[in-house]
Scaffold this motif. Structure first.
Motif, PDB file in Angstrom:
ATOM      1  N   LEU A  13      -0.198  33.273  80.545  1.00 20.15           N
ATOM      2  CA  LEU A  13      -0.950  34.450  80.984  1.00 20.15           C
ATOM      3  C   LEU A  13      -1.356  34.312  82.444  1.00 20.15           C
ATOM      4  CD1 LEU A  13      -3.464  35.046  78.048  1.00 20.15           C
ATOM      5  CD2 LEU A  13      -1.356  36.283  78.513  1.00 20.15           C
ATOM      6  N   ASP A  14      -1.432  35.430  83.138  1.00 22.19           N
ATOM      7  CA  ASP A  14      -1.978  35.443  84.484  1.00 22.19           C
ATOM      8  C   ASP A  14      -3.498  35.439  84.330  1.00 22.19           C
ATOM      9  OD1 ASP A  14      -2.834  35.891  87.064  1.00 22.19           O
ATOM     10  OD2 ASP A  14      -1.478  37.584  87.428  1.00 22.19           O
ATOM     11  N   LEU A  15      -4.136  34.351  84.684  1.00 18.35           N
ATOM     12  CA  LEU A  15      -5.574  34.199  84.492  1.00 18.35           C
ATOM     13  C   LEU A  15      -6.398  34.607  85.703  1.00 18.35           C
ATOM     14  CD1 LEU A  15      -5.604  30.842  82.494  1.00 18.35           C
ATOM     15  CD2 LEU A  15      -5.704  33.188  81.630  1.00 18.35           C
ATOM     16  N   ASP A  16      -5.751  35.214  86.692  1.00 19.51           N
ATOM     17  CA  ASP A  16      -6.499  35.731  87.841  1.00 19.51           C
ATOM     18  C   ASP A  16      -7.559  36.690  87.317  1.00 19.51           C
ATOM     19  OD1 ASP A  16      -7.022  37.888  89.974  1.00 19.51           O
ATOM     20  OD2 ASP A  16      -6.010  36.302  91.103  1.00 19.51           O
ATOM     21  N   PRO A  17      -8.801  36.601  87.825  1.00 17.85           N
ATOM     22  CA  PRO A  17      -9.878  37.455  87.303  1.00 17.85           C
ATOM     23  C   PRO A  17      -9.603  38.952  87.438  1.00 17.85           C
ATOM     24  CG  PRO A  17     -10.716  35.943  88.988  1.00 17.85           C
ATOM     25  CD  PRO A  17      -9.257  35.667  88.827  1.00 17.85           C
ATOM     26  N   ARG A  18      -8.713  39.344  88.345  1.00 20.04           N
ATOM     27  CA  ARG A  18      -8.375  40.768  88.458  1.00 20.04           C
ATOM     28  C   ARG A  18      -7.482  41.210  87.306  1.00 20.04           C
ATOM     29  NH1 ARG A  18      -6.209  39.981  94.388  1.00 20.04           N
ATOM     30  NH2 ARG A  18      -5.462  38.222  93.199  1.00 20.04           N
ATOM     31  N   VAL A  19      -6.766  40.268  86.700  1.00 18.95           N
ATOM     32  CA  VAL A  19      -5.853  40.566  85.600  1.00 18.95           C
ATOM     33  C   VAL A  19      -6.487  40.218  84.251  1.00 18.95           C
ATOM     34  CG1 VAL A  19      -3.576  40.052  84.620  1.00 18.95           C
ATOM     35  CG2 VAL A  19      -3.869  40.143  87.100  1.00 18.95           C
TER      36      VAL A  19
ATOM     37  N   TRP B 150      -4.461  17.154  75.599  1.00 18.71           N
ATOM     38  CA  TRP B 150      -3.725  17.825  76.672  1.00 18.71           C
ATOM     39  C   TRP B 150      -4.669  18.242  77.793  1.00 18.71           C
ATOM     40  CZ3 TRP B 150      -3.897  22.396  79.223  1.00 18.71           C
ATOM     41  CH2 TRP B 150      -2.807  22.670  80.063  1.00 18.71           C
ATOM     42  N   LEU B 151      -5.812  18.836  77.447  1.00 19.82           N
ATOM     43  CA  LEU B 151      -6.776  19.252  78.473  1.00 19.82           C
ATOM     44  C   LEU B 151      -7.282  18.064  79.275  1.00 19.82           C
ATOM     45  CD1 LEU B 151      -8.825  21.890  76.453  1.00 19.82           C
ATOM     46  CD2 LEU B 151      -7.486  22.358  78.522  1.00 19.82           C
ATOM     47  N   LEU B 152      -7.576  16.970  78.595  1.00 18.72           N
ATOM     48  CA  LEU B 152      -8.060  15.774  79.300  1.00 18.72           C
ATOM     49  C   LEU B 152      -6.992  15.231  80.244  1.00 18.72           C
ATOM     50  CD1 LEU B 152      -9.932  14.123  76.330  1.00 18.72           C
ATOM     51  CD2 LEU B 152     -10.979  14.891  78.482  1.00 18.72           C
ATOM     52  N   ASP B 153      -5.745  15.238  79.796  1.00 21.05           N
ATOM     53  CA  ASP B 153      -4.659  14.773  80.665  1.00 21.05           C
ATOM     54  C   ASP B 153      -4.470  15.718  81.852  1.00 21.05           C
ATOM     55  OD1 ASP B 153      -2.350  12.949  81.135  1.00 21.05           O
ATOM     56  OD2 ASP B 153      -1.237  14.831  80.892  1.00 21.05           O
ATOM     57  N   ALA B 154      -4.464  17.027  81.599  1.00 26.68           N
ATOM     58  CA  ALA B 154      -4.276  18.011  82.671  1.00 26.68           C
ATOM     59  C   ALA B 154      -5.452  17.995  83.647  1.00 26.68           C
ATOM     60  CB  ALA B 154      -4.089  19.400  82.095  1.00 26.68           C
ATOM     61  N   ALA B 155      -6.620  17.566  83.196  1.00 21.37           N
ATOM     62  CA  ALA B 155      -7.814  17.569  84.046  1.00 21.37           C
ATOM     63  C   ALA B 155      -7.862  16.379  84.993  1.00 21.37           C
ATOM     64  CB  ALA B 155      -9.075  17.586  83.189  1.00 21.37           C
TER      65      ALA B 155
ATOM     66  N   LEU C  42      -7.117  24.779  85.522  1.00 23.11           N
ATOM     67  CA  LEU C  42      -6.763  23.868  84.438  1.00 23.11           C
ATOM     68  C   LEU C  42      -5.999  24.595  83.344  1.00 23.11           C
ATOM     69  CD1 LEU C  42      -6.950  21.167  82.919  1.00 23.11           C
ATOM     70  CD2 LEU C  42      -9.187  21.904  82.080  1.00 23.11           C
ATOM     71  N   LEU C  43      -6.516  25.736  82.907  1.00 22.42           N
ATOM     72  CA  LEU C  43      -5.859  26.481  81.832  1.00 22.42           C
ATOM     73  C   LEU C  43      -4.493  27.017  82.261  1.00 22.42           C
ATOM     74  CD1 LEU C  43      -8.966  28.378  80.446  1.00 22.42           C
ATOM     75  CD2 LEU C  43      -7.785  26.435  79.390  1.00 22.42           C
TER      76      LEU C  43
END
Length: 197
Positions: free
Chosen positions: A139-145, A188-193, A132-133
């Protein structure tokens, strides 16, 4: 005497819609506001004695590695810049935190500012939180990054935020957003969700 606290959180009107989206996602997402968290902006020389004293007052050393956060008890200390941190605590703790930090600084040149009213905090968690984010964040939100314990000042859907990957298992993210942009970001979050509900 009756309680005269009439504060309204920036997202009080959106609470029902955030809860409904959480229920509709079937466990894929949790969206909620964490209102009125204490937030203290701290600026000081990271190599000076005030930094060590501030860490002792908070119960953990200030994080010196860029884009990291440290948890200690019910406090989170977020690295925002080479000489700037945001101390986040439970609602109502701002006066105590400010006093502790000022006392720890002594005569050192520091800035301790209560910015609690400046932002509110959105909790975004669940198995699809990163997805969602990622729709609105460069940003690269991959947990490794961007692992648990990471934090960064960034833009989410063109709103300036502080994004924190919580360290607790399945705790998701805090999105600290200026109060004036909170309604926009919640919409925005509600729409993207919608693709997850």
């Amino acid at each position: 005497m009756a309680d005269t606290d009439t504060r309204r959180s920036p997202l009080s009107a959106a609470a029902g819609r955030l809860a409904a989206a959480t229920r509709a996602s079937g466990g894929a997402l949790r969206l909620a506001e964490l209102p009125f968290l204490a937030q203290i902006d701290l600026r000081l020389d990271p190599g000076g004695p005030a930094a060590e004293a501030a860490g002792l007052a908070l119960g953990a050393p200030l994080p010196l590695e860029p884009c990291t956060a440290v948890r200690t008890g019910d406090l989170a200390v977020l690295w925002l810049g080479p000489d700037q941190w945001l101390v986040v605590g439970p609602p109502g703790a701002q006066e105590d935190l400010e006093a502790r930090l000022r006392k720890a600084a002594g005569e050192a040149h520091v800035s301790v500012t209560d910015v609690s009213a400046q932002r509110t905090t959105l909790l975004v968690s669940g198995p699809r939180a990163r997805d969602l984010l990622a729709h609105g964040c460069s940003l690269d939100l991959d947990p490794r990054v961007f692992p648990p314990g990471g934090c960064a000042q960034t833009a989410l859907a063109r709103a300036q935020v502080v994004l924190v990957a919580r360290e607790e298992p399945r705790a998701g993210f805090w999105v600290l957003v200026r109060s004036s942009f909170a309604g926009y970001l919640a919409d925005w979050l509600l729409d993207a969700a919608t693709e997850y509900v």
